[in-house]
Design an enzyme around this catalytic site. Sequence first.
Site, PDB file in Angstrom:
ATOM      1  N   ASP A 165       1.074  -1.111   0.012  1.00  0.00           N
ATOM      2  CA  ASP A 165      -0.237   0.017   0.069  1.00  0.00           C
ATOM      3  C   ASP A 165       1.260   1.665  -0.198  1.00  0.00           C
ATOM      4  OD1 ASP A 165      -2.276   1.222   0.433  1.00  0.00           O
ATOM      5  OD2 ASP A 165      -2.957   0.121   1.394  1.00  0.00           O
ATOM      6  N   ASP A 225      -9.766   3.877  -3.479  1.00  0.00           N
ATOM      7  CA  ASP A 225     -10.128   2.524  -3.776  1.00  0.00           C
ATOM      8  C   ASP A 225     -12.677   2.052  -3.744  1.00  0.00           C
ATOM      9  OD1 ASP A 225      -8.600   2.136  -1.466  1.00  0.00           O
ATOM     10  OD2 ASP A 225      -9.738   1.265  -0.240  1.00  0.00           O
TER      11      ASP A 225
HETATM   12  C1  GAL Z   1      -6.113   0.947   1.042  1.00  0.00           C
HETATM   13  C2  GAL Z   1      -6.497   0.289   0.083  1.00  0.00           C
HETATM   14  C3  GAL Z   1      -7.286  -1.052   0.551  1.00  0.00           C
HETATM   15  C4  GAL Z   1      -7.159  -1.572   2.061  1.00  0.00           C
HETATM   16  C5  GAL Z   1      -6.653  -0.731   3.238  1.00  0.00           C
HETATM   17  C6  GAL Z   1      -6.272  -1.327   4.197  1.00  0.00           C
HETATM   18  O1  GAL Z   1      -5.522   1.598   0.923  1.00  0.00           O
HETATM   19  O2  GAL Z   1      -6.232   0.803  -0.967  1.00  0.00           O
HETATM   20  O3  GAL Z   1      -7.303  -2.236  -0.359  1.00  0.00           O
HETATM   21  O4  GAL Z   1      -5.925  -2.638   1.512  1.00  0.00           O
HETATM   22  O5  GAL Z   1      -5.781   0.442   2.282  1.00  0.00           O
HETATM   23  O6  GAL Z   1      -6.319  -0.934   4.863  1.00  0.00           O
END
Ligand code: GAL
Length: 492
Positions: A165, A225
């Site tokens: 991430d 997301d």
């Molecule tokens: C976001 C990511 C999500 C999930 C989340 C977890 O940045 O895009 O898919 O992994 O963090 O905190």
Amino acid sequence: MHLLSMFLAGIGVVNALENGLARTPQLGWNTWNSFACSMNETVILDAAKKIVSLGFKDLGYNYIVLDDCWSAGRNSSGYLIPDAQKFPNGISDVADKIHALGLKIGIYSSAGTLTCARYAGSLGHEEKDAAVWASWGVSSEFNLLLDILVVGLLIHVQIDYLKYDNCYNQGEEGTPKLSYDRYNAMGKALNDTGRPILYSLCNWGSDGPWNFAPTIANSWRTSGDLSNVWDKEDVNCPCAELDGLDCKLPGYHCSIMNVVNKAVYYPSKAYAGAWNDLDMLQVGNGGLTDDEATSHFSLWAALKSPLLMTNVLNKIDEPTISILQNTAVLAVSQDPTGSSAIRMWRHYVDDGEIQMYSGPLSGGDQIVLLLNGGSSARDMNATLTDIFWANGPKGTASQVRSAWDVYDLWGGRMSNATAQGIIQGESSTRPIDMPKLGGASKVYSQVPLPASKALMGTKVGSVKASGTVKAHVRPHGVAMLRLRAQKSNDEL
Ligand code: GAL
């Protein structure tokens, strides 16, 4: 040089960015959308068992990915440790159990000081973290011995996949080079373990990963997301369309149409081993109508996004099974040609927009996807000239002079009764016996793909040379069609 790297370099194990993985987009299941930080050993192993018993594994869904919230920080030697309450038996035990089911396990971290849910991140700890993931089971208190132990334990396979991430990146972004360096550090560390680990970047399209990531990662997220909403502006997903090419705040709550309309600009960046990731599937999570969920799955398959389910498999219903297990659509995702479909046109209509996608499949077949983004049903059509525009503009492509049979990939969608049988554990009701046919990857890579109902849906007609493909498409629905050249023009 890292001791482990020295050892591996010496014996010639993996030293390239080409890790041989994700030759077709990865398929699997991820904890995040349904469980977020409530993930734990039970949730994960239950899902893994369901992947097997519901027949998903046989269809190729093989990665079980543990997303954010699994760790309890670092130990005194600086190694990441799992949360003992969520994982009383450790993650190596979960990995062993997942592997024993014939599946693969993925883990998550962030190229920042913290993950997005504010757990320990991996920035500056890349080598230690990669080594510990590749070797889980080692008592990392023996800091000095760890490198040697890792080498010794590589045969006890552990993590197969990393989702990486972008939170808390200390401002180390804003140019492709800054992002590249930060992600390349982990890519190198993963390669140095000598263990093939699928590397899935999750930096939401920042700095254009489609330009800098293909040589270092197997997939990269293209935008913020994805929510389980078809088409709605949301202040948390501020970048629209072309802004998506240089989005400063990718955010979350991005609708299906928002994400698709950003991803259409770089299909040529996707190829075997390197995919545009439009984010995990929202099929079965509520929020989408059946047509919307069907369109979502179809688009993700045609655009070659990884297909990671996120629904609660213990509570799966019949329509969700029949979408996620449509092997005719999965065969498009897993087609050996590895080419993303391209949006050939887009028109605005009174109640929304309509689009047509087209792309090559193995054996000279062609995928055509008619998307009705409008809120009423309509007749749609696409000329062979437009379908094969990428092969030659204005009807100059040789394919335009052929006649084609048209197969509807949703025409063979399994009935609710069949899906019900699968939920009740009657494996005999499954429409296709992949193991008997040699396994999913072998089946999907057949050229030409057999024209069975399970793999090509139903034949709904044909189109003459220079003709037009037609379909009636429901609101927010798609017609997903596979064209196969007729053997000879005499048949016209
Ligand atoms: C976001 C990511 C999500 C999930 C989340 C977890 O940045 O895009 O898919 O992994 O963090 O905190």
